[in-house]
Design an enzyme around this catalytic site. Structure first.
Site, PDB file in Angstrom:
ATOM      1  N   ASP A  93     -33.206   6.157 -46.687  1.00 18.73           N
ATOM      2  CA  ASP A  93     -33.496   5.434 -45.448  1.00 18.73           C
ATOM      3  C   ASP A  93     -34.499   6.232 -44.611  1.00 18.73           C
ATOM      4  O   ASP A  93     -35.453   5.691 -44.043  1.00 18.73           O
ATOM      5  CB  ASP A  93     -32.174   5.244 -44.680  1.00 18.73           C
ATOM      6  CG  ASP A  93     -32.196   4.046 -43.741  1.00 18.73           C
ATOM      7  OD1 ASP A  93     -33.080   3.173 -43.900  1.00 18.73           O
ATOM      8  OD2 ASP A  93     -31.313   3.970 -42.870  1.00 18.73           O
ATOM      9  N   HIS A 112     -38.408  -1.876 -45.177  1.00 23.36           N
ATOM     10  CA  HIS A 112     -37.154  -2.519 -44.758  1.00 23.36           C
ATOM     11  C   HIS A 112     -37.157  -4.025 -45.017  1.00 23.36           C
ATOM     12  O   HIS A 112     -36.110  -4.607 -45.284  1.00 23.36           O
ATOM     13  CB  HIS A 112     -36.828  -2.205 -43.296  1.00 23.36           C
ATOM     14  CG  HIS A 112     -36.001  -0.963 -43.149  1.00 23.36           C
ATOM     15  ND1 HIS A 112     -36.548   0.293 -43.245  1.00 23.36           N
ATOM     16  CD2 HIS A 112     -34.659  -0.772 -42.989  1.00 23.36           C
ATOM     17  CE1 HIS A 112     -35.578   1.199 -43.120  1.00 23.36           C
ATOM     18  NE2 HIS A 112     -34.424   0.574 -42.963  1.00 23.36           N
ATOM     19  N   HIS A 147     -36.223  -4.386 -48.544  1.00 20.06           N
ATOM     20  CA  HIS A 147     -34.770  -4.190 -48.643  1.00 20.06           C
ATOM     21  C   HIS A 147     -34.048  -5.500 -48.332  1.00 20.06           C
ATOM     22  O   HIS A 147     -33.141  -5.921 -49.046  1.00 20.06           O
ATOM     23  CB  HIS A 147     -34.303  -3.094 -47.679  1.00 20.06           C
ATOM     24  CG  HIS A 147     -32.846  -3.178 -47.375  1.00 20.06           C
ATOM     25  ND1 HIS A 147     -32.345  -3.975 -46.363  1.00 20.06           N
ATOM     26  CD2 HIS A 147     -31.769  -2.621 -47.983  1.00 20.06           C
ATOM     27  CE1 HIS A 147     -31.021  -3.890 -46.371  1.00 20.06           C
ATOM     28  NE2 HIS A 147     -30.654  -3.071 -47.332  1.00 20.06           N
ATOM     29  N   HIS A 200     -27.784   0.681 -48.702  1.00 18.02           N
ATOM     30  CA  HIS A 200     -28.978   0.335 -47.913  1.00 18.02           C
ATOM     31  C   HIS A 200     -30.140   1.288 -48.212  1.00 18.02           C
ATOM     32  O   HIS A 200     -31.229   0.862 -48.581  1.00 18.02           O
ATOM     33  CB  HIS A 200     -28.586   0.373 -46.426  1.00 18.02           C
ATOM     34  CG  HIS A 200     -29.729   0.259 -45.477  1.00 18.02           C
ATOM     35  ND1 HIS A 200     -30.258  -0.957 -45.091  1.00 18.02           N
ATOM     36  CD2 HIS A 200     -30.467   1.205 -44.830  1.00 18.02           C
ATOM     37  CE1 HIS A 200     -31.259  -0.743 -44.246  1.00 18.02           C
ATOM     38  NE2 HIS A 200     -31.404   0.553 -44.071  1.00 18.02           N
TER      39      HIS A 200
HETATM   40 ZN   LIG Z   1     -32.619   1.484 -42.601  1.00 22.20          ZN
END
Ligand SMILES: [Zn+2]
Length: 373
Positions: free
Chosen positions: A173, A256, A259, A273
């Site tokens: 992340d 993101h 994602h 994540h």
């Molecule tokens: Zn994130």
């Protein structure tokens, strides 16, 4: 255009920080009862300490066991608990989903919120953003609170006991933070707060990236041996504070969004994540045609800490072009941060970049394997 930077009211990190939680609540002027939202493992580890230290400060604590998903249903349940017990603060102790749900519930009641992450698996703790999923775990929306948490308290002894996979995912992340903030800044796009980035946010995002490169591998080895080391401390800070401030005040971009698109594939649900974001960062670098030095730096970092570098690493070994097209469409939904890249994107480019990133990841791994052999 205004420059906007936001941060939690206070950030505390260190071994045994949990013991300071009630004192901090008193400092913030809180009294009466606090609602603690948590899950089985942190409850087992920390409940006795919470009860003892809260009592010493004359505070009550009600514990609610989190239902497992940061969904609107769960947010409503937490809100009801807080109302039933007339609490003056809501505390989340657990992973990112607990903290997201707690933040959204506190926002609805306009109550102060405290985040006590028990893993360094994502940059959720410091931010104003709550990611909401359907009860089945598919990304639904992002909710913005009016303020950042009043306190983020990180007990590194607790983080050290968490599964290593979380620490690695947190690095995934955090890996995207600099590249996403940089894309926003180059494109002149807005950060999460609707303002332009500050120099401070840019520097924090950059420091996040260099900290990962310098300390990531050592921190992981130390954590594997159960050592609270300076490298481990710095990585917890990179994953939690630097990545949190960097993404919120620097802005998000393609990684993101990709994602979010990936979460529509049920095969990716077993992956965290940050693991999917790491692959998203690779796709972003390919789309941005970043030079090979940066790409190899990122690939070798991912390899050194065991972050995903290929589609197979996130459960998508058999991804078809048609499925990739669907992911690309979701990545390019109007509200997505993919539009913060400094150039327009279409779904074909994204599909190509997904397969190109996969090819680069596989080539790097097989090169590393042949060197190893
Ligand atoms: Zn994130």
């Amino acid at each position: 255009m205004l420059n906007i930077f936001s941060a939690p009211g206070r950030y505390i990190q260190g071994a045994d920080a949990t013991a300071y939680l009630p004192k901090e609540l008193k400092r913030l002027g809180m009294s009466g009862c606090a609602l603690m939202v948590t899950s089985a493992t942190p409850r087992r580890q920390l409940e006795a300490l919470w009860r003892e230290t809260f009592l010493l400060q004359g505070l009550n604590i009600e514990i609610y066991d989190f239902g497992g998903e940061s969904s609107l249903d769960e947010v409503a349940k937490i809100k009801r608990q807080a109302e039933d017990h007339k609490v003056s603060v809501i505390i989340g102790a657990g992973g990112g989903k607990i903290l997201d749900a707690v933040r959204a519930s506190a926002e609805r009641l306009n109550l102060p919120v405290i985040c006590c992450p028990t893993t360094a698996a994502s940059d959720a703790p410091c931010s104003t953003v709550s990611v909401i999923y359907t009860p089945q775990g598919v990304f639904e929306s992002c909710l913005l609170s009016r303020r950042n948490p009043d306190l983020v308290l990180v007990d590194t002894k607790v983080i050290l006991k968490a599964p290593l996979r979380g620490l690695i995912a947190g690095m995934g992340d955090a890996l995207a933070t600099y590249f996403e903030a940089d894309a926003c800044s180059r494109a002149g796009k807005l950060n999460i707060l609707g303002g332009s980035s500050t120099l401070c946010a840019q520097m924090i995002a950059q420091l996040c990236y260099t900290t990962l490169l310098e300390d990531g591998k050592t921190a992981l080895e130390d954590a594997r041996r159960g050592l609270l080391s300076p490298s481990f401390d710095r990585i917890v800070e990179a994953n939690t504070l630097m990545s949190g401030l960097g993404f919120e005040s620097g802005g998000l971009a393609l990684a993101h969004s990709l994602h979010n698109g990936l979460t529509a594939m049920k095969e990716t649900h077993a992956f965290m994540h940050g693991e999917k974001v790491a692959f998203g960062a690779l796709v972003q670098l390919i789309l941005e045609a970043r030079d090979n030095n940066i790409l190899s730096e990122v690939l070798s970092f991912c390899f050194s800490v065991g972050l995903p570098m290929t589609l197979a690493d996130i459960g998508l070994a058999k991804l078809t072009r048609e499925q990739a097209e669907n992911i690309a469409q979701l990545t390019l939904a109007p509200h997505e941060s993919a539009h913060n890249e400094p150039f327009p994107l279409n779904s074909k480019q994204i599909v190509d970049a997904i397969f190109a990133a996969d090819a680069q990841g596989r080539a790097f791994k097989s090169g590393a394997a042949s060197v190893g052999a």
